[in-house]
Scaffold this motif. Structure first.
Motif, short mmCIF file in Angstrom:
data_model
loop_
_atom_site.label_atom_id
_atom_site.label_comp_id
_atom_site.label_asym_id
_atom_site.label_seq_id
_atom_site.Cartn_x
_atom_site.Cartn_y
_atom_site.Cartn_z
N HIS A 173 3.16 3.10 -32.14
CA HIS A 173 4.14 2.36 -31.35
C HIS A 173 4.24 2.93 -29.93
N LEU A 174 4.26 4.26 -29.83
CA LEU A 174 4.34 4.87 -28.51
C LEU A 174 3.11 4.56 -27.67
N ALA A 175 1.93 4.59 -28.31
CA ALA A 175 0.69 4.28 -27.60
C ALA A 175 0.71 2.86 -27.06
N ARG A 176 1.28 1.95 -27.85
CA ARG A 176 1.40 0.55 -27.40
C ARG A 176 2.40 0.43 -26.26
N ASP A 177 3.57 1.03 -26.44
CA ASP A 177 4.65 0.85 -25.46
C ASP A 177 4.36 1.56 -24.15
N GLU A 178 3.70 2.73 -24.23
CA GLU A 178 3.42 3.50 -23.02
C GLU A 178 2.01 3.27 -22.49
N LYS A 179 1.31 2.32 -23.12
CA LYS A 179 -0.03 1.91 -22.66
C LYS A 179 -0.98 3.10 -22.55
N LEU A 180 -1.14 3.80 -23.69
CA LEU A 180 -2.06 4.93 -23.75
C LEU A 180 -3.45 4.49 -23.31
N SER A 181 -4.08 5.32 -22.48
CA SER A 181 -5.43 5.01 -22.00
C SER A 181 -6.33 6.22 -22.20
N PRO A 182 -7.48 6.04 -22.88
CA PRO A 182 -7.95 4.82 -23.52
C PRO A 182 -7.03 4.39 -24.67
N PRO A 183 -6.99 3.10 -25.00
CA PRO A 183 -6.08 2.64 -26.03
C PRO A 183 -6.59 2.97 -27.43
N LEU A 184 -5.66 3.09 -28.37
CA LEU A 184 -6.04 3.26 -29.77
C LEU A 184 -6.77 2.00 -30.26
N THR A 185 -7.71 2.22 -31.16
CA THR A 185 -8.39 1.08 -31.78
C THR A 185 -7.96 0.88 -33.22
N GLY A 186 -7.16 1.82 -33.76
CA GLY A 186 -6.72 1.64 -35.14
C GLY A 186 -5.80 2.75 -35.59
N LEU A 187 -5.13 2.50 -36.72
CA LEU A 187 -4.27 3.47 -37.38
C LEU A 187 -4.76 3.65 -38.82
N PHE A 188 -4.65 4.87 -39.32
CA PHE A 188 -4.92 5.13 -40.74
C PHE A 188 -3.64 5.69 -41.33
N LEU A 189 -2.94 4.88 -42.11
CA LEU A 189 -1.65 5.27 -42.68
C LEU A 189 -1.78 5.35 -44.19
N SER A 190 -1.82 6.57 -44.73
CA SER A 190 -1.96 6.77 -46.16
C SER A 190 -0.62 7.19 -46.75
N ILE A 191 -0.14 6.46 -47.72
CA ILE A 191 1.18 6.64 -48.35
C ILE A 191 2.24 7.07 -47.32
N PRO A 192 2.40 6.29 -46.25
CA PRO A 192 3.33 6.71 -45.19
C PRO A 192 4.78 6.50 -45.60
N ALA A 193 5.65 7.37 -45.11
CA ALA A 193 7.09 7.20 -45.28
C ALA A 193 7.60 6.42 -44.08
N LEU A 194 7.94 5.14 -44.27
CA LEU A 194 8.24 4.28 -43.14
C LEU A 194 9.62 3.63 -43.16
N LEU A 195 10.19 3.43 -44.35
CA LEU A 195 11.41 2.63 -44.42
C LEU A 195 12.52 3.36 -45.17
N PRO A 196 13.41 4.05 -44.46
CA PRO A 196 14.54 4.70 -45.14
C PRO A 196 15.50 3.65 -45.68
N LYS A 197 16.18 3.99 -46.77
CA LYS A 197 17.04 3.00 -47.41
C LYS A 197 18.15 2.52 -46.48
N GLU A 198 18.58 3.37 -45.55
CA GLU A 198 19.65 2.98 -44.63
C GLU A 198 19.23 1.86 -43.69
N ALA A 199 17.90 1.67 -43.51
CA ALA A 199 17.41 0.67 -42.57
C ALA A 199 17.05 -0.65 -43.24
N VAL A 200 17.18 -0.74 -44.56
CA VAL A 200 16.82 -1.97 -45.27
C VAL A 200 17.90 -3.03 -45.03
N PRO A 201 17.51 -4.22 -44.54
CA PRO A 201 18.50 -5.28 -44.34
C PRO A 201 19.20 -5.64 -45.65
N GLU A 202 20.44 -6.02 -45.55
CA GLU A 202 21.26 -6.30 -46.72
C GLU A 202 20.60 -7.31 -47.65
#
Length: 229
Positions: A164-193
């Motif tokens: 996300h930071l690379a996208r928002d801050e326009k990292l140069s050279p840009p990323l060509t991909g992400l490798f996310l293995s069993i990532p922790a991404l969604l805390p229960k507090e952030a789940v919509p009702e």
């Protein structure tokens, strides 16, 4: 009502069940350790034993580089490069894939909690990624052939944030991909009702091997993340 397909996601995979049986019927629960320091010592020793068993990959050379961070500290980035790199430069990945795929790979030793709580570990990863982009040619890497950031578990979370930071801050050279293995991404507090009735993984796996609810609570209380809801 939650569909049966969702509920079946908690079923133990037969291959994993075989692995558990080979380990004596149950994998260790990381939440059973009295504190993070005891757990860290256990993991360091386990990694040493694993490295001794597997051995170092052939055809790859290693080098440790001290990379400056925004607060003046330096962290270690281990660089893995093919011993016989292509003359035109290799793809660059901030992780570990150089042996089979011919990448130049960087393993970032970001600082850990509780000595360094949020956002220092995330900042370290982002600063290291920017360093990799700026110094790619010195590493005989060509990010235009491929530039990937990846991680496992908490590292997968860091990689997603860096994406996300690379996208928002326009990292140069840009990323060509992400490798996310069993990532922790969604805390229960952030789940919509409206989706909370389907957010069952924590409840179904509260006593799971390795990453139990107690282990997650230990990690989160140690890391002290700031939830922006």
């Amino acid at each position: 009502m939650v569909g049966q397909d969702t509920l079946h996601l908690a079923d133990v995979n037969p291959e994993y069940e075989q692995l558990l049986q080979a380990m004596g019927g149950k994998a260790p629960d990381l939440g059973a350790f009295p504190d993070v320091y005891t757990l860290r010592a256990f993991l360091v020793e386990a990694k040493k034993n694993m490295t001794a068993t597997i051995g170092k990959p052939e055809g790859v050379k290693e080098e440790d580089v001290q990379v400056p961070m925004r607060d003046g500290a330096k962290i270690t980035v281990r660089v893995y490069r093919p011993e016989k790199p292509p003359s035109e430069g290799s793809p660059l990945i901030v992780m570990l894939f150089c042996e089979r795929l011919g990448f130049v790979a960087l393993n970032v030793d970001y600082r850990l909690a509780p000595e360094h709580v949020f956002p220092t570990p995330v900042n370290d990863c982002w600063d290291a990624l920017k360093w990799a982009a700026a110094h790619a040619s010195e590493l005989n890497a060509d990010p235009l052939k491929g530039f990937i950031v990846g991680g496992i578990s908490a590292g997968g979370n860091m990689a997603a944030v860096c994406g996300h930071l690379a996208r928002d801050e326009k990292l140069s050279p840009p990323l060509t991909g992400l490798f996310l293995s069993i990532p922790a991404l969604l805390p229960k507090e952030a789940v919509p009702e409206k989706y909370r009735s389907k957010y069952l993984s924590l409840e179904q796996n509260k006593d799971a091997a390795i990453l139990s609810e107690k282990a997650i609570d230990l990690f989160m209380s140690t890391f002290a993340p700031l939830l922006l809801l």
